[in-house]
Enzyme design. Structure first.
Site, PDB file in Angstrom:
ATOM      1  N   GLY A 224       0.823  -1.198   0.000  1.00  0.00           N
ATOM      2  CA  GLY A 224       0.000   0.000   0.000  1.00  0.00           C
ATOM      3  C   GLY A 224       0.861   1.253   0.000  1.00  0.00           C
ATOM      4  O   GLY A 224       2.036   1.234  -0.369  1.00  0.00           O
TER       5      GLY A 224
ATOM      6  N   ILE B  83       2.235   3.126   2.342  1.00  0.00           N
ATOM      7  CA  ILE B  83       3.442   3.177   3.168  1.00  0.00           C
ATOM      8  C   ILE B  83       4.542   2.323   2.555  1.00  0.00           C
ATOM      9  O   ILE B  83       5.698   2.752   2.449  1.00  0.00           O
ATOM     10  CB  ILE B  83       3.136   2.738   4.608  1.00  0.00           C
ATOM     11  CG1 ILE B  83       2.120   3.684   5.247  1.00  0.00           C
ATOM     12  CG2 ILE B  83       4.418   2.700   5.446  1.00  0.00           C
ATOM     13  CD1 ILE B  83       1.608   3.213   6.595  1.00  0.00           C
TER      14      ILE B  83
ATOM     15  N   THR C  16       6.212  -1.968  11.218  1.00  0.00           N
ATOM     16  CA  THR C  16       5.539  -0.715  11.545  1.00  0.00           C
ATOM     17  C   THR C  16       4.048  -0.839  11.275  1.00  0.00           C
ATOM     18  O   THR C  16       3.345   0.171  11.173  1.00  0.00           O
ATOM     19  CB  THR C  16       6.116   0.454  10.717  1.00  0.00           C
ATOM     20  OG1 THR C  16       6.029   0.129   9.322  1.00  0.00           O
ATOM     21  CG2 THR C  16       7.563   0.737  11.097  1.00  0.00           C
TER      22      THR C  16
ATOM     23  N   ARG D 157       1.177  -3.662  12.596  1.00  0.00           N
ATOM     24  CA  ARG D 157       0.486  -3.947  13.851  1.00  0.00           C
ATOM     25  C   ARG D 157       1.215  -5.089  14.543  1.00  0.00           C
ATOM     26  O   ARG D 157       1.732  -6.012  13.892  1.00  0.00           O
ATOM     27  CB  ARG D 157      -0.974  -4.333  13.616  1.00  0.00           C
ATOM     28  CG  ARG D 157      -1.896  -3.164  13.288  1.00  0.00           C
ATOM     29  CD  ARG D 157      -2.052  -2.212  14.456  1.00  0.00           C
ATOM     30  NE  ARG D 157      -3.027  -1.162  14.230  1.00  0.00           N
ATOM     31  CZ  ARG D 157      -2.760   0.027  13.747  1.00  0.00           C
ATOM     32  NH1 ARG D 157      -1.501   0.312  13.390  1.00  0.00           N
ATOM     33  NH2 ARG D 157      -3.713   0.939  13.609  1.00  0.00           N
TER      34      ARG D 157
ATOM     35  N   GLU E  91      -0.029  -2.969  23.796  1.00  0.00           N
ATOM     36  CA  GLU E  91       0.291  -1.536  23.784  1.00  0.00           C
ATOM     37  C   GLU E  91      -0.725  -0.781  24.626  1.00  0.00           C
ATOM     38  O   GLU E  91      -1.920  -1.083  24.549  1.00  0.00           O
ATOM     39  CB  GLU E  91       0.251  -0.981  22.361  1.00  0.00           C
ATOM     40  CG  GLU E  91       1.262  -1.582  21.421  1.00  0.00           C
ATOM     41  CD  GLU E  91       1.186  -0.967  20.014  1.00  0.00           C
ATOM     42  OE1 GLU E  91       0.345  -0.059  19.800  1.00  0.00           O
ATOM     43  OE2 GLU E  91       1.954  -1.389  19.149  1.00  0.00           O
TER      44      GLU E  91
ATOM     45  N   HIS F  53       5.418   2.909  19.070  1.00  0.00           N
ATOM     46  CA  HIS F  53       4.339   3.170  18.114  1.00  0.00           C
ATOM     47  C   HIS F  53       4.321   4.644  17.698  1.00  0.00           C
ATOM     48  O   HIS F  53       3.316   5.344  17.877  1.00  0.00           O
ATOM     49  CB  HIS F  53       2.983   2.765  18.689  1.00  0.00           C
ATOM     50  CG  HIS F  53       1.970   2.452  17.617  1.00  0.00           C
ATOM     51  ND1 HIS F  53       0.986   1.508  17.758  1.00  0.00           N
ATOM     52  CD2 HIS F  53       1.784   2.975  16.374  1.00  0.00           C
ATOM     53  CE1 HIS F  53       0.234   1.464  16.669  1.00  0.00           C
ATOM     54  NE2 HIS F  53       0.713   2.345  15.819  1.00  0.00           N
TER      55      HIS F  53
END
Length: 314
Positions: free
Chosen positions: A157, A159, A228, A230, A259, A279
């Site tokens: 995608g 990123i 980066t 999940r 998290e 994160h």
């Protein structure tokens, strides 16, 4: 009567809150930390819109607490696994997110993790700070090259494509694995041939532990894994075992299965060959402001009877 909008934080970067206040009465969770589901439910009755962050729980209970007036949940995040999309659809509530706002910034961090993990910057810095740099030795702080390496992107995608553009400046060979992108290779081929594997897939039941013990075993022992996306995409215990056993050179992680951590740190954070960050993929002033502003714009569009700009697909 003016509409009411709930924001899950009392402060946001950018002009989002001011813009919302011009069109609606804004009620906000007064704390700076994440509110509990009960906290949000107490504030929700009668609101038309909710502006939430990516770690806020938006479930059927919150939607029901808001009631039939609720028309849109706008997330100031790219990911949306914190939302019960089925429950929202059943109640006619539009859910939006913030694609296009954070790709370049998150790609910057992904590449920073690649460089840090491959060149062992965390361990080198720790040695320097502790006073361990007391002489010059040829074997100290040895890492692995990034330039000329093969980069494998799992998911392709916005990123991942931004990471690929950065890789070209390092003369890297780039592979990618995607269900829909032309030129995709199999995951097995990507894992076997890549020096660096960078993950860019959403959190879904299908991607949970996408990278587990078998996939790590398929990678080169000199390879680096970067996540980066999940935390749940990686089997963290399998990753820790592989790094400790020398079956994987290193890892760079910005996301984790649990998290936030607080003082109860994951053993991943303490591992010398793993570089970790809390994160912060989108954590620049400009990008966080753009995320909040787009979330607000989605709400304002819906309040004005217009279609949302960036609804979650399908």
């Amino acid at each position: 009567m003016r509409k009411r909008v709930l924001t899950t934080r009392r402060t946001l970067p950018g002009s989002a809150l001011d813009r919302l206040a011009e069109a609606a009465d804004v009620v906000s969770w007064p704390g700076t930390d994440k509110p509990s589901p009960a906290d949000l439910a107490a504030l929700a009755p009668g609101v038309t819109a909710i502006l939430a962050l990516g770690n806020d729980t938006v479930d059927a209970a919150l939607l029901d607490a808001a009631g039939p007036s609720l028309r849109v949940v706008a997330l100031a995040s790219m990911g949306y696994d914190n939302v019960d999309r089925v429950a929202a659809a059943a109640r006619g509530v539009t859910v939006t997110h913030t694609p296009g706002t954070l790709a370049e910034t998150t790609a910057d961090l992904a590449f920073a993790l690649i460089l840090s993990a491959r060149r062992r910057l965390g361990a080198a810095n720790a040695s320097l700070v502790s006073g361990g740099w007391d002489t010059f030795r040829m074997h100290d702080y040895l890492g692995l090259d990034v330039h000329g390496a093969t980069l494998g992107l799992v998911g392709y995608g916005q990123i991942a494509q931004a990471v690929a553009r950065r890789a070209r400046g390092f003369d890297m060979r780039v592979l990618h694995h995607s269900r829909s992108s032309p030129g995709s290779v199999s995951l097995r081929t990507l894992l076997a041939e890549s020096d660096i594997v960078s993950l860019h897939v959403p959190s879904t039941p299908e991607t949970r532990h996408l990278i587990g013990a078998p996939e790590l075993a398929a990678m080169k022992p000199t390879a680096t894994l970067v996540n980066t996306a999940r935390g749940g995409v990686v089997d963290e215990q399998a990753l820790l075992d592989a790094v400790r056993a020398g079956r994987l050179h290193s890892a760079g992680l910005d996301v984790f299965a649990r998290e936030p951590m607080g003082a109860d740190l994951s053993p991943l954070v303490k591992e010398e060959h793993i570089v970790t960050t809390p994160h912060i993929g989108s954590a620049t002033e400009a990008t966080r402001a753009a995320m909040a502003d787009l979330a607000a714009a989605n709400i304002l569009d819906v309040l004005a009877g217009r279609p949302a700009r960036t609804p979650i697909p399908g």
